[in-house]
Enzyme design. Sequence first.
Site, PDB file in Angstrom:
ATOM      1  N   MET A 221      -5.655  -7.213   8.745  1.00  0.00           N
ATOM      2  CA  MET A 221      -5.081  -6.356   9.796  1.00  0.00           C
ATOM      3  C   MET A 221      -5.919  -4.936   9.981  1.00  0.00           C
ATOM      4  O   MET A 221      -7.003  -5.057   9.496  1.00  0.00           O
ATOM      5  CB  MET A 221      -3.588  -6.083   9.422  1.00  0.00           C
TER       6      MET A 221
ATOM      7  N   CYS B 284       8.345 -39.087  -9.611  1.00  0.00           N
ATOM      8  CA  CYS B 284       6.975 -39.570  -9.578  1.00  0.00           C
ATOM      9  C   CYS B 284       6.308 -39.356  -8.339  1.00  0.00           C
ATOM     10  O   CYS B 284       5.189 -39.894  -8.169  1.00  0.00           O
ATOM     11  CB  CYS B 284       6.870 -40.741 -10.235  1.00  0.00           C
TER      12      CYS B 284
ATOM     13  N   HIS C 289     -15.999  -8.041   1.846  1.00  0.00           N
ATOM     14  CA  HIS C 289     -15.160  -9.237   2.573  1.00  0.00           C
ATOM     15  C   HIS C 289     -15.297 -10.511   1.853  1.00  0.00           C
ATOM     16  O   HIS C 289     -14.358 -11.133   1.709  1.00  0.00           O
ATOM     17  CB  HIS C 289     -15.162  -9.122   4.028  1.00  0.00           C
TER      18      HIS C 289
ATOM     19  N   GLY D 105      11.167 -41.536  -6.394  1.00  0.00           N
ATOM     20  CA  GLY D 105       9.938 -41.557  -5.622  1.00  0.00           C
ATOM     21  C   GLY D 105      10.256 -40.756  -4.423  1.00  0.00           C
ATOM     22  O   GLY D 105      10.526 -41.337  -3.418  1.00  0.00           O
ATOM     23  N   THR D 106       9.796 -39.519  -4.522  1.00  0.00           N
ATOM     24  CA  THR D 106      10.084 -38.526  -3.470  1.00  0.00           C
ATOM     25  C   THR D 106       9.141 -38.666  -2.233  1.00  0.00           C
ATOM     26  O   THR D 106       9.425 -38.214  -1.048  1.00  0.00           O
ATOM     27  CB  THR D 106      10.013 -37.161  -3.740  1.00  0.00           C
TER      28      THR D 106
ATOM     29  N   ARG E 207      -3.454   2.891   8.510  1.00  0.00           N
ATOM     30  CA  ARG E 207      -3.795   1.560   8.042  1.00  0.00           C
ATOM     31  C   ARG E 207      -2.536   0.821   7.939  1.00  0.00           C
ATOM     32  O   ARG E 207      -1.437   1.450   7.653  1.00  0.00           O
ATOM     33  CB  ARG E 207      -4.247   1.801   6.427  1.00  0.00           C
TER      34      ARG E 207
ATOM     35  N   LYS F 131       0.887  -1.285  -0.211  1.00  0.00           N
ATOM     36  CA  LYS F 131       0.021  -0.046   0.127  1.00  0.00           C
ATOM     37  C   LYS F 131       0.954   1.206   0.036  1.00  0.00           C
ATOM     38  O   LYS F 131       0.625   2.228  -0.658  1.00  0.00           O
ATOM     39  CB  LYS F 131      -1.064  -0.102   1.239  1.00  0.00           C
TER      40      LYS F 131
ATOM     41  N   GLU G  68      14.227 -44.283  -4.387  1.00  0.00           N
ATOM     42  CA  GLU G  68      13.469 -43.793  -3.280  1.00  0.00           C
ATOM     43  C   GLU G  68      14.033 -44.105  -1.936  1.00  0.00           C
ATOM     44  O   GLU G  68      13.106 -44.241  -0.841  1.00  0.00           O
ATOM     45  CB  GLU G  68      11.808 -44.382  -3.350  1.00  0.00           C
TER      46      GLU G  68
ATOM     47  N   TYR H 182      11.627 -34.798 -16.565  1.00  0.00           N
ATOM     48  CA  TYR H 182      10.308 -34.688 -16.656  1.00  0.00           C
ATOM     49  C   TYR H 182       9.794 -35.003 -15.156  1.00  0.00           C
ATOM     50  O   TYR H 182      10.600 -35.453 -14.193  1.00  0.00           O
ATOM     51  CB  TYR H 182       9.601 -35.980 -17.404  1.00  0.00           C
TER      52      TYR H 182
ATOM     53  N   SER I  19      13.628 -43.084 -11.584  1.00  0.00           N
ATOM     54  CA  SER I  19      12.286 -42.129 -11.276  1.00  0.00           C
ATOM     55  C   SER I  19      12.552 -41.788 -10.079  1.00  0.00           C
ATOM     56  O   SER I  19      12.492 -42.996  -9.055  1.00  0.00           O
ATOM     57  CB  SER I  19      11.256 -42.945 -11.676  1.00  0.00           C
TER      58      SER I  19
ATOM     59  N   GLY J 134      -8.146  -7.202   4.542  1.00  0.00           N
ATOM     60  CA  GLY J 134      -9.132  -7.213   5.670  1.00  0.00           C
ATOM     61  C   GLY J 134      -8.393  -8.000   6.976  1.00  0.00           C
ATOM     62  O   GLY J 134      -9.477  -8.259   7.792  1.00  0.00           O
TER      63      GLY J 134
ATOM     64  N   ARG K 236      -3.758  -1.123  -6.213  1.00  0.00           N
ATOM     65  CA  ARG K 236      -2.589  -2.738  -6.169  1.00  0.00           C
ATOM     66  C   ARG K 236      -3.173  -3.660  -7.341  1.00  0.00           C
ATOM     67  O   ARG K 236      -4.546  -3.459  -7.762  1.00  0.00           O
ATOM     68  CB  ARG K 236      -3.136  -3.225  -4.868  1.00  0.00           C
TER      69      ARG K 236
HETATM   70  C1  PEP Z   1       7.144 -42.537  -4.118  1.00  0.00           C
HETATM   71  O1  PEP Z   1       7.642 -43.269  -3.137  1.00  0.00           O
HETATM   72  O2  PEP Z   1       7.422 -41.401  -4.161  1.00  0.00           O
HETATM   73  C2  PEP Z   1       6.289 -43.302  -5.186  1.00  0.00           C
HETATM   74  C3  PEP Z   1       5.889 -42.524  -6.168  1.00  0.00           C
HETATM   75  O3  PEP Z   1       5.731 -44.464  -4.705  1.00  0.00           O
HETATM   76  P1  PEP Z   1       4.468 -44.817  -3.687  1.00  0.00           P
HETATM   77  O4  PEP Z   1       3.866 -43.596  -3.468  1.00  0.00           O
HETATM   78  O5  PEP Z   1       3.634 -45.632  -4.507  1.00  0.00           O
HETATM   79  O6  PEP Z   1       5.089 -45.383  -2.690  1.00  0.00           O
HETATM   80 MG    MG Z   2       7.359 -45.179  -3.304  1.00  0.00          MG
END
Ligand code: PEP
Ligand code: MG
Length: 885
Positions: free
Chosen positions: A103, A836, A452, A770-771, A92, A22, A749, A856, A768, A101, A336
């Site tokens: 604060m 993935c 609001h 596997g997070t 203000r 602001k 993973e 990817y 891949s 809205g 804004r």
């Molecule tokens: C992972 O572990 O990230 C994964 C994609 O496998 P899942 O979630 O099926 O264990």
């Molecule tokens: Mg997994």
Amino acid sequence: MTKLVYAFHEGQKDMKELLGGKGANLAEMTRIGLPVPEGFTISTKACSDYYDHDGQISEALTDQVMTALKELESKTGKTLGGSDQPLLVSVRSGSVFSMPGMMDTVLNLGMNDETVDVVAGLTDNARFAYDSYRRFIQMFSDVVLGVESFFFEQELSKFRREKGYESDPELSAADWKEVIEAYKKIVKRHTKTPFPQDPKEQLFLSIKAVFDSWNNQRAVIYRNLNDIPHHLGTAVNIQSMVFGNMGDDSGTGVAFTRDPSTGEAKLYGEYLINAQGEDVVAGIRTPQPIASLQRDLPDVFEQFIDTANRLEAHYGDMQDIEFTVENRKLFILQTRNGKRTAQAAIRIAVEMVHEGVIDKEQALLRVDPEQLDQLLHPRIDHSDDVEKLTKGLPASPGAATGQVVFDPDEAELLKGKGQNVILVRTETTPDDIHGIVAAEAVVTSRGGMTSHAAVVARGMGKACICGCGEMQIDMKAKSFRVGNTTVNHLDTITIDGGTGEVMLGEATMIPPQLSDEFETILQWADETRRLGIRTNADTPQDAQKAVEFGAEGIGLCRTEHMFMDPERVPVVREMILADDLDNRQKALDRLLPMQVEDFTGIFRAMGPRPVTIRLLDPPLHEFLPDKEELLVGITRMEIQDPGAPELAEKKKILKSVRLLDEFNPMLGHRGCRLGMVYPEIYEMQSRAIFKATAALSEEGVEVQPEVMIPLVGHVQELKAMRKVVEDAAIAVTEETGVSFTYTVGTMIEIPRAALTADAIAEEADFFSFGTNDLTQTTFGYSRDDAESKFLQHYLDHGVLEHNPFAVLDTEGVGKLVETGVTLGRKTKPGLKTGICGEHGGEKRSIAFCHETGLDYVSCSPYRVPLARLAAAQAKVNESSRTVNV
Ligand code: PEP
Ligand code: MG
């Protein structure tokens, strides 16, 4: 000495971090010569200074405020508390990121028992002066002294009732004088001290209150919801007052330079004649559309249109402008970048490119990928004969069905129990924020498109209808009435935020229709991004949907879901319960044609696009009945029907369940460890994949199978499993006489896999990440336990900034991903890598994947458009890191 206070003429729009959004915009508008009332900004640095001094205003800050005040007094020719020309100011908040809205604000500061009379004399309008003073007392008491507005409103209602008035404009100056005396008594009663009369004391108390409001509950919730860091603090703007409540040639309003709901390029706004700003925003009176300003005050309207166009061109974005007209003179109080729905964001971005205002890269940054979700959800089928109840203002689009609740706390409670609710209120206030968050949609009987409820719902992408005037809400009875129909608490209604219609019961939904602008912006995203976008899909239907949304392949097909099909579970159990290889093989032989059918369907849906199929991952006990339930069943049967033939079968299953029982299934016998001990399972799955591949190749359908081995921690595991897959491929080619190509890769993973990725890459055609599991194993958290037991505590106490299962932990898990990519590519330059885990559909994590050089990301079908846009933004941001405020 550190500079903590800036006059408006000292700042400009790029100083948001210091002056708040602001303050920076007020400075900018002053700089370009717009009619902005004079004032100064106390910086966010001063707010940090305040918190550093344990909530005390330092001497340095006091001095600088006094100096700025003197300058303001000399510029305006008025004096705070002066008996000649009293200066009245607004106080203000204004943080770096807009928090509408959330604060506190104090208007008309400088009013006291003496100045009110001077103002009455100067303006020759005693009614106005006393009305302003009573507003000040109420607002100041609420915000600064902690005396709730409710007490004042109650007093005013009582007064109106006694005098037989219907509305506030009927009150005379003498009436307001009486109300003021009653108000002062309320303050004395609650605070034990008289209402402060010294304007300097009023000023410093207000500054302190605004600083304190940075940490009020609703502001903290809003910041958590919008990922705004808590350490930023707020600036405070002190501005000389202009009055929209001086009579019928005064007024106040809010306007957007384009429609914030649809994006249409036409001025869109509302105003109230003879009113102060808070009346519009609070939704207490339903305002007039801006077009009626043209009729009431044509000169002012024209000047406003010019100013609005100028502001939009200057900022190169849709503006949300607050203005006040005082005795036919226009003042701009704020501008804004306007909050907008996803639909509007896309349309505005695309049209601004066509208008030559911004380029494609800027347009890509104008749309928040998370917002796209709003557009991919079903709409109401209006051909259905659902009972239409009433219609209000279409304040925020989207369709929603839920049970009616009137109380934000209850909305939160029921949401926690998994119920969908629609919050119905006369109007909402910032204190209702938790209820709005919990509700599927919000409906208010009063208030306009800039109220609001409307602003907050649009910001959250929630459907909202405002100003449903026919709706008679009875808070006590917990019901509302429209004509002769009464809708009770917990009855189901459906609302269409795009049309403003409220319907009784549940309506049929139909798939969304995506606009041309949506396609255009995603096409620009595709031209820009480097990352490939795949999807996680286990059925032909999901695969098909993902392709429609632009997926370029499947990054993860989880085969266990195919085993969970109720018709297959008995065969799967037979396989698990088999005493020897022979019997297991028999069950697997029955599963084989089913799996061939599964893969054929998915390959057909994906055509020539790559399809990564992961072999079985979960522990086998997941396919067996629950141990407790089995035990209860067996015990009951033993008592009631000991000769029952199923008893022996149940006991056999229980034995297996006990055998397969694990102390820690997440780290137990799952993933490739299953394939190592029972290679025949992976062999059957590989055969099914290749049989489907061979059959489709014969038909002339091009297929690209990628077989993926889960939970590898040691290269020897991958080596052994790769052999199983390759042998199956050879066998299928021998059987069918069809040769085909395929690849074999692994999930990364487990930390050990990332750390030994150079060795693992010897056996892998692709990685891949596997997070999901990599986050579990890196933190040593089991996700279910963490999320239900302690993660929230960690987030509340700032131990972790984000839930690492939602937003990739780049410092820890990310380091393993980087290591995995680097080591893998050391062995195999150009090794294909993807992600993935759920992070593949989260914008910040996608940016990280881009920076780390993955090929990817793969996410669920409905997140594919989001991922396409986020990947493009990551590419654009590579060169210019832009903060979207
Ligand atoms: C992972 O572990 O990230 C994964 C994609 O496998 P899942 O979630 O099926 O264990
Ligand atoms: Mg997994």
